[in-house]
Design an enzyme around this catalytic site. Structure first.
Site, mmCIF file in Angstrom:
data_model
loop_
_atom_site.group_PDB
_atom_site.id
_atom_site.type_symbol
_atom_site.label_atom_id
_atom_site.label_comp_id
_atom_site.label_asym_id
_atom_site.label_seq_id
_atom_site.Cartn_x
_atom_site.Cartn_y
_atom_site.Cartn_z
ATOM 1 N N CYS A 87 0.838 -1.191 0.000
ATOM 2 C CA CYS A 87 0.000 0.000 0.000
ATOM 3 C C CYS A 87 0.879 1.249 0.000
ATOM 4 C CB CYS A 87 -0.903 0.007 1.231
ATOM 5 S SG CYS A 87 -2.174 -1.289 1.211
ATOM 6 N N CYS A 122 1.935 -8.678 7.248
ATOM 7 C CA CYS A 122 0.541 -8.220 7.337
ATOM 8 C C CYS A 122 -0.359 -9.293 7.917
ATOM 9 C CB CYS A 122 0.037 -7.811 5.951
ATOM 10 S SG CYS A 122 0.041 -9.161 4.770
#
Length: 236
Positions: A202, A230
């Protein structure tokens, strides 16, 4: 056969096999029940090239978190055009995103590890769970060289979290080997790699790395290296 023994035997069988051989075996053994989960990294682009050359009908999907770089969206289009395929794109549940942002702010991931994990859970893990529906195995582009959290990973593993067989055909590859393949086969890649971004996720959580830094140093750079995952690739 007991699962642990099955996975052990597969790892022994493919210890010295090429990525093409590993991919070829699992595409046939799990046909219709296997997919590549692509982050559009150079590793996943390499695997896309290998997969398409062997079985173009294989599912390849990616996650659009809503916070990706423009260059990443451009790469999705270029990949589809190059290979004559259509990457499946999975999005987060907008209601969960709305609630999260209202409660903790648009950039909550900087607040704490817990908040960052919540963001990853909603934007990545929940859509990933939907993408995994009806699968028995998934292919991903992990390499041991990428991070301290990945140094003990094997070619074939059991993903306890998602109850799937996880296949890592490039696990022993170096970054140079990946780039050599990319260049030799004219594989499309994210142009941010030319600007010092070895690992791209991101936009707010990714920065370029400095010379000599670890290749994952640009991901969640404000956290300890031991926490820089993540949740997709947890060890159990």
């Amino acid at each position: 056969m007991e699962r642990t023994q099955y996975i052990h035997d597969l790892n022994e069988r493919f210890r010295d096999a090429s990525a093409q051989e590993v991919v070829g075996y699992f595409l046939k053994a799990y046909k219709g029940r296997i997919a590549l989960s692509s982050s559009l990294s150079i590793e996943d682009q390499t695997l896309t090239d290998i997969i398409v050359s062997q079985d173009k009908s294989t599912r390849i999907f990616t996650l659009d978190t809503g916070r990706l770089f423009p260059e990443t969206y451009q790469l999705i289009d270029k990949t589809n055009l190059t290979y004559g395929i259509s990457l499946e794109v999975f999005f987060p549940d907008y209601r969960e995103v709305q609630d999260m942002v209202r409660q903790e702010g648009i950039n909550l991931f900087y607040n704490s590890i817990e908040s960052r994990h919540r963001c990853c859970q909603i934007r990545k893990l929940e859509p990933l769970g939907r993408a995994f529906k009806d699968l028995d195995a998934w292919i991903c582009g992990l390499r041991r060289e990428q991070a301290v959290t990945r140094k003990d990973m094997q070619i074939v593993e059991w993903d306890e979290q998602h109850q799937l067989l996880k296949v890592n055909p490039l696990i022993a590859w170096t970054e140079q080997q990946v780039w050599d393949y990319i260049k030799a086969h004219h594989v499309p890649y994210n142009k941010l790699h030319n600007q010092g971004y070895p690992s791209i996720g991101c936009e707010p959580c990714t920065r370029a790395v400095k010379p000599g830094e670890d290749i994952r140093a640009g991901r969640w750079w404000w956290e300890s290296p031991d926490h820089r995952e993540c949740g997709l690739h947890q060890k159990h």
